[in-house]
Design a protein around this motif. Sequence first.
Motif, mmCIF file in Angstrom:
data_model
loop_
_atom_site.group_PDB
_atom_site.id
_atom_site.type_symbol
_atom_site.label_atom_id
_atom_site.label_comp_id
_atom_site.label_asym_id
_atom_site.label_seq_id
_atom_site.Cartn_x
_atom_site.Cartn_y
_atom_site.Cartn_z
ATOM 1 N N GLY A 59 40.599 39.725 26.176
ATOM 2 C CA GLY A 59 41.213 40.335 24.489
ATOM 3 C C GLY A 59 41.609 41.935 24.407
ATOM 4 O O GLY A 59 40.920 42.846 24.053
ATOM 5 N N ALA A 60 40.818 42.238 26.170
ATOM 6 C CA ALA A 60 41.428 43.812 26.758
ATOM 7 C C ALA A 60 41.992 44.882 26.772
ATOM 8 O O ALA A 60 43.269 43.918 26.959
ATOM 9 C CB ALA A 60 40.123 43.910 27.688
ATOM 10 N N ASP A 61 42.351 45.434 26.475
ATOM 11 C CA ASP A 61 43.946 46.502 26.366
ATOM 12 C C ASP A 61 44.420 46.908 27.994
ATOM 13 O O ASP A 61 43.850 47.550 28.062
ATOM 14 C CB ASP A 61 43.548 48.053 25.375
ATOM 15 C CG ASP A 61 44.571 48.209 25.241
ATOM 16 O OD1 ASP A 61 45.465 48.599 26.218
ATOM 17 O OD2 ASP A 61 45.139 49.559 25.101
ATOM 18 N N ILE A 62 44.926 45.090 28.175
ATOM 19 C CA ILE A 62 45.136 45.847 29.974
ATOM 20 C C ILE A 62 46.420 47.112 30.168
ATOM 21 O O ILE A 62 46.326 47.501 30.939
ATOM 22 C CB ILE A 62 45.034 44.747 30.417
ATOM 23 C CG1 ILE A 62 46.966 44.027 29.607
ATOM 24 C CG2 ILE A 62 44.392 43.871 30.594
ATOM 25 C CD1 ILE A 62 47.528 43.116 30.609
ATOM 26 N N ALA A 63 46.924 48.192 29.076
ATOM 27 C CA ALA A 63 47.558 49.085 29.473
ATOM 28 C C ALA A 63 46.533 50.483 29.258
ATOM 29 O O ALA A 63 46.845 51.708 29.865
ATOM 30 C CB ALA A 63 48.186 49.312 27.990
ATOM 31 N N TYR A 68 42.025 47.347 31.812
ATOM 32 C CA TYR A 68 42.430 46.771 33.450
ATOM 33 C C TYR A 68 41.769 46.462 34.167
ATOM 34 O O TYR A 68 41.774 45.472 35.035
ATOM 35 C CB TYR A 68 43.611 47.736 34.067
ATOM 36 C CG TYR A 68 44.703 47.239 34.571
ATOM 37 C CD1 TYR A 68 45.893 46.393 34.170
ATOM 38 C CD2 TYR A 68 44.200 47.299 36.427
ATOM 39 C CE1 TYR A 68 46.668 46.082 35.786
ATOM 40 C CE2 TYR A 68 45.277 46.413 37.020
ATOM 41 C CZ TYR A 68 46.231 46.481 36.736
ATOM 42 O OH TYR A 68 47.652 45.322 37.476
ATOM 43 N N ALA A 69 40.374 47.877 34.804
ATOM 44 C CA ALA A 69 40.003 47.428 35.790
ATOM 45 C C ALA A 69 38.965 45.928 35.331
ATOM 46 O O ALA A 69 38.201 45.399 35.764
ATOM 47 C CB ALA A 69 39.268 48.306 35.654
ATOM 48 N N GLY A 70 38.180 45.946 34.292
ATOM 49 C CA GLY A 70 37.519 44.982 33.800
ATOM 50 C C GLY A 70 38.313 44.053 33.401
ATOM 51 O O GLY A 70 37.051 43.110 33.648
ATOM 52 N N SER A 71 39.428 43.459 33.106
ATOM 53 C CA SER A 71 39.882 42.303 32.815
ATOM 54 C C SER A 71 40.649 41.640 34.649
ATOM 55 O O SER A 71 40.133 40.927 34.735
ATOM 56 C CB SER A 71 41.505 42.266 32.598
ATOM 57 O OG SER A 71 42.091 43.523 32.793
ATOM 58 N N GLY A 72 40.277 42.605 35.375
ATOM 59 C CA GLY A 72 39.990 42.449 36.604
ATOM 60 C C GLY A 72 38.621 41.461 36.915
ATOM 61 O O GLY A 72 38.792 40.200 38.000
ATOM 62 N N TYR A 73 37.614 41.753 36.502
ATOM 63 C CA TYR A 73 36.397 41.047 37.298
ATOM 64 C C TYR A 73 36.796 39.417 35.572
ATOM 65 O O TYR A 73 35.281 38.343 35.998
ATOM 66 C CB TYR A 73 35.519 41.570 36.499
ATOM 67 C CG TYR A 73 35.222 43.003 37.506
ATOM 68 C CD1 TYR A 73 34.365 42.191 38.918
ATOM 69 C CD2 TYR A 73 35.373 44.641 36.627
ATOM 70 C CE1 TYR A 73 34.591 43.217 39.654
ATOM 71 C CE2 TYR A 73 35.378 45.141 38.383
ATOM 72 C CZ TYR A 73 34.840 45.105 39.544
ATOM 73 O OH TYR A 73 35.194 45.849 40.421
ATOM 74 N N LEU A 74 37.211 39.922 35.080
ATOM 75 C CA LEU A 74 37.428 38.010 34.213
ATOM 76 C C LEU A 74 38.800 37.612 34.530
ATOM 77 O O LEU A 74 39.135 36.165 33.782
ATOM 78 C CB LEU A 74 37.331 38.301 32.433
ATOM 79 C CG LEU A 74 36.286 39.002 31.664
ATOM 80 C CD1 LEU A 74 37.554 38.947 30.617
ATOM 81 C CD2 LEU A 74 35.190 38.806 31.981
#
Length: 264
Positions: A59-63, A68-74
């Motif tokens: 549910g992260a705002d990858i924009a 974006y950086a956090g989604s890389g760890y998921l």
Amino acid sequence: MTTIFWLALERARGRIVALALGFLAFELVVGLSFASVDQNAVRQLVEALPPALRALAGGADIATPTGYAGSGYLHPVALALQAAAAISIAAAPARETEDGTAELVLSRPLRPAAWLAAHFAAMAAGLAVVVAGGYLGGLIASRVIDDLAPVGAGPLALALVASYLCFLAVGAVALLAASLSRTGGRAVGWAAAFVLISYAIDYLAQVWSVAEPAGPVSVFRYLDPPGVLRAGSVGAGDLIALGVAAAVAATAAHVLVSRRDLTP
């Protein structure tokens, strides 16, 4: 006990280094790729996606840089690297039972619980090295790419602390499986099944109201790197939940191994 700890780490050394470097390289590539992202275009694309697909990124705002950086760890690759480290090292007691090494080791004045504790400590140390690799990859990217400047070293460390505790719990479950199984393959299979089921429960809880009440039983429910990077802090409740999960599984493993016969 100390000898077993170092021996377990020595046996897993190549695997630990490879996974740590792989995690570092993956997060570095993810971070570097942000320089080529059109943030407005990505935001429009994400908003057009159905909730089931947005849930894959937590549910992260990858924009945004932190999203974006956090989604890389998921990402499944990041999760798989950490799970592989925790499970493969924690399954060592089952492999030693399978090949008869455990019988030889425990013929000395060494309690089974101490033997298992040494393997748990080795798993915790090896996992820390792998997680540190992911941290360094993200940190280097945030220093090289100006657009990732909002990703601070402190919040990134907090996000990786939560990740470490999450997979420490996975490793503890693998240790529990190893204490119940006489073969390494079976212990790895049970632990992998736990990871997959836990991931599925967390995903379904986000996209299906019927499954939402089951969300808290998944260890991934308490893992939110994008949220930690965005807020600059991690919820104490999440860390406590993950720590308790690891402690309960590890304690159960030690109690069970003390009560069973490890000879084939």
